[in-house]
Design an enzyme around this catalytic site. Structure first.
Site, PDB file in Angstrom:
ATOM      1  N   GLU A  96      -7.067 -11.927  18.269  1.00 20.10           N
ATOM      2  CA  GLU A  96      -8.460 -12.342  18.046  1.00 20.10           C
ATOM      3  C   GLU A  96      -8.532 -13.168  16.772  1.00 20.10           C
ATOM      4  O   GLU A  96      -7.735 -12.963  15.868  1.00 20.10           O
ATOM      5  CB  GLU A  96      -9.350 -11.107  17.822  1.00 20.10           C
ATOM      6  N   HIS A 150       0.808  -1.222   0.000  1.00 15.22           N
ATOM      7  CA  HIS A 150       0.000   0.000   0.000  1.00 15.22           C
ATOM      8  C   HIS A 150       0.841   1.272   0.000  1.00 15.22           C
ATOM      9  O   HIS A 150       0.346   2.338   0.353  1.00 15.22           O
ATOM     10  CB  HIS A 150      -0.971  -0.027   1.194  1.00 15.22           C
TER      11      HIS A 150
HETATM   12  P1  NAD Z   1      -7.088  -4.029  10.406  1.00 15.50           P
HETATM   13  O1  NAD Z   1      -7.075  -2.768  11.199  1.00 15.50           O
HETATM   14  O2  NAD Z   1      -8.263  -4.316   9.543  1.00 15.50           O
HETATM   15  O3  NAD Z   1      -6.903  -5.288  11.382  1.00 15.50           O
HETATM   16  C1  NAD Z   1      -5.922  -5.287  12.392  1.00 15.50           C
HETATM   17  C2  NAD Z   1      -5.815  -6.684  12.961  1.00 15.50           C
HETATM   18  O4  NAD Z   1      -4.733  -6.688  13.885  1.00 15.50           O
HETATM   19  C3  NAD Z   1      -7.073  -7.157  13.715  1.00 15.50           C
HETATM   20  O5  NAD Z   1      -7.407  -8.461  13.272  1.00 15.50           O
HETATM   21  C4  NAD Z   1      -6.621  -7.179  15.185  1.00 15.50           C
HETATM   22  O6  NAD Z   1      -7.233  -8.221  15.926  1.00 15.50           O
HETATM   23  C5  NAD Z   1      -5.118  -7.426  15.029  1.00 15.50           C
HETATM   24  N1  NAD Z   1      -4.295  -6.948  16.135  1.00 15.50           N
HETATM   25  C6  NAD Z   1      -4.532  -5.925  16.985  1.00 15.50           C
HETATM   26  N2  NAD Z   1      -3.510  -5.787  17.855  1.00 15.50           N
HETATM   27  C7  NAD Z   1      -2.596  -6.741  17.523  1.00 15.50           C
HETATM   28  C8  NAD Z   1      -1.329  -7.104  18.043  1.00 15.50           C
HETATM   29  N3  NAD Z   1      -0.782  -6.464  19.089  1.00 15.50           N
HETATM   30  N4  NAD Z   1      -0.661  -8.124  17.475  1.00 15.50           N
HETATM   31  C9  NAD Z   1      -1.193  -8.800  16.419  1.00 15.50           C
HETATM   32  N5  NAD Z   1      -2.401  -8.493  15.887  1.00 15.50           N
HETATM   33  C10 NAD Z   1      -3.082  -7.482  16.433  1.00 15.50           C
HETATM   34  O7  NAD Z   1      -5.722  -4.038   9.596  1.00 15.50           O
HETATM   35  P2  NAD Z   1      -5.362  -4.536   8.131  1.00 15.50           P
HETATM   36  O8  NAD Z   1      -5.902  -5.903   7.896  1.00 15.50           O
HETATM   37  O9  NAD Z   1      -3.895  -4.306   7.994  1.00 15.50           O
HETATM   38  O10 NAD Z   1      -6.145  -3.556   7.163  1.00 15.50           O
HETATM   39  C11 NAD Z   1      -6.109  -2.177   7.395  1.00 15.50           C
HETATM   40  C12 NAD Z   1      -5.567  -1.349   6.239  1.00 15.50           C
HETATM   41  O11 NAD Z   1      -5.169  -0.070   6.750  1.00 15.50           O
HETATM   42  C13 NAD Z   1      -4.360  -1.903   5.572  1.00 15.50           C
HETATM   43  O12 NAD Z   1      -4.594  -1.694   4.239  1.00 15.50           O
HETATM   44  C14 NAD Z   1      -3.175  -1.049   6.017  1.00 15.50           C
HETATM   45  O13 NAD Z   1      -2.451  -0.643   4.881  1.00 15.50           O
HETATM   46  C15 NAD Z   1      -3.787   0.210   6.541  1.00 15.50           C
HETATM   47  N6  NAD Z   1      -3.182   0.649   7.827  1.00 15.50           N
HETATM   48  C16 NAD Z   1      -1.823   0.725   7.986  1.00 15.50           C
HETATM   49  C17 NAD Z   1      -1.306   1.132   9.211  1.00 15.50           C
HETATM   50  C18 NAD Z   1       0.184   1.196   9.376  1.00 15.50           C
HETATM   51  O14 NAD Z   1       0.912   1.460   8.423  1.00 15.50           O
HETATM   52  N7  NAD Z   1       0.676   0.934  10.585  1.00 15.50           N
HETATM   53  C19 NAD Z   1      -2.133   1.451  10.255  1.00 15.50           C
HETATM   54  C20 NAD Z   1      -3.503   1.396  10.043  1.00 15.50           C
HETATM   55  C21 NAD Z   1      -4.017   0.971   8.831  1.00 15.50           C
END
Ligand code: NAD
Length: 229
Positions: A204, A112
């Site tokens: 989860e 992304h």
């Molecule tokens: P999502 O937010 O849909 O899901 C996050 C997942 O992480 C959940 O299933 C949750 O249970 C799990 N989770 C929470 N805490 C955790 C931990 N400590 N260890 C392991 N797992 C944990 O995220 P997604 O599937 O990546 O989709 C979201 C989209 O948003 C992606 O396209 C991503 O590019 C973008 N995004 C990126 C960032 C970043 O760069 N850090 C942050 C937010 C969103």
């Protein structure tokens, strides 16, 4: 459960927003997620950028600054050390925060895009690791964040690399992704169809959990340090 990593030649770590949760980088959709605070149609799509680039870039600057205040956690570092210790380890990430690279990982495919790249319509991509003070290229064009926004297509070469790594891996470890964003959501199935052992790390169960041989219920940092170090 133990994983005997010597049995595998090509390992892919597939990471999502949950991978960076312990670095205090907020998710987009969950509670406290930024799309509750900001309307993405005003801040994260090409039309918004075309209508009001300064507003979109101000938002981008805030996001960049927030990530610059965070650091990779023990799980990012464990993957980086593991990658250096053997051949055949790759990371495919949905994250745009650069945490894997900051931890020392080399082979990182960013599906992304990256918060730390911007691009000019005429002069292509600039890498910019700082606080994003220059909104314009030297030619006068506004610099567009090199991120896949709502409505954008993924970059075909990046998807091709990810698909090739995932189709050819023999161990696929998914960490912190809910599996709702396509095409990334199809990757666990692709790995499984091609014969990889598929394991998930998530506190989860996710919508994709049924595809995995095992979900290790726990936080990325705790589980990865336990398994990789
Ligand atoms: P999502 O937010 O849909 O899901 C996050 C997942 O992480 C959940 O299933 C949750 O249970 C799990 N989770 C929470 N805490 C955790 C931990 N400590 N260890 C392991 N797992 C944990 O995220 P997604 O599937 O990546 O989709 C979201 C989209 O948003 C992606 O396209 C991503 O590019 C973008 N995004 C990126 C960032 C970043 O760069 N850090 C942050 C937010 C969103």
């Amino acid at each position: 459960m133990k994983i005997d990593f010597t049995r595998y030649d090509r390992i892919v770590f597939f990471t999502g927003a949950g991978m960076s949760a312990e670095s205090n980088i907020p998710t987009y959709r969950g509670s406290g997620g930024i799309w509750h605070q900001y309307n993405y149609e005003e801040y994260a799509c090409q039309i918004a950028f075309d209508n009001n680039p300064e507003k979109v870039l101000d938002f981008h600057k805030i996001r960049r600054k927030a990530v610059l205040e965070c650091s990779p956690h023990s799980g990012h570092k464990a993957i980086a050390v593991f990658e250096k210790s053997r051949d055949g380890v790759s990371i495919v990430t949905q994250n745009i925060d650069g945490m894997h690279q900051q931890a020392g990982s080399i082979d990182v495919t960013e599906l992304h895009g990256s918060l730390f790249r911007v691009r000019c319509r005429n002069h292509g991509i600039h890498e910019d690791l700082g606080e994003f003070t220059e909104y314009k290229c030297s030619c006068g064009n506004y610099l567009r964040p090199d991120i896949i926004w709502f409505g954008d297509s993924l970059v075909s070469e990046v998807v091709e690399k990810a698909v090739s790594l995932i189709s050819n891996c023999d161990l696929f470890i998914s960490i912190g992704t809910s599996g709702v964003v396509w095409p990334a959501a199809g990757f666990p199935e692709l790995a499984k169809k091609n014969g990889a052992r598929c394991i998930e790390i998530n506190p989860e169960l996710s919508e994709m959990s049924y595809l995995y041989e095992k979900t290790i219920e726990g936080k990325a940092g705790d589980v990865l340090t336990r398994f990789l170090i």
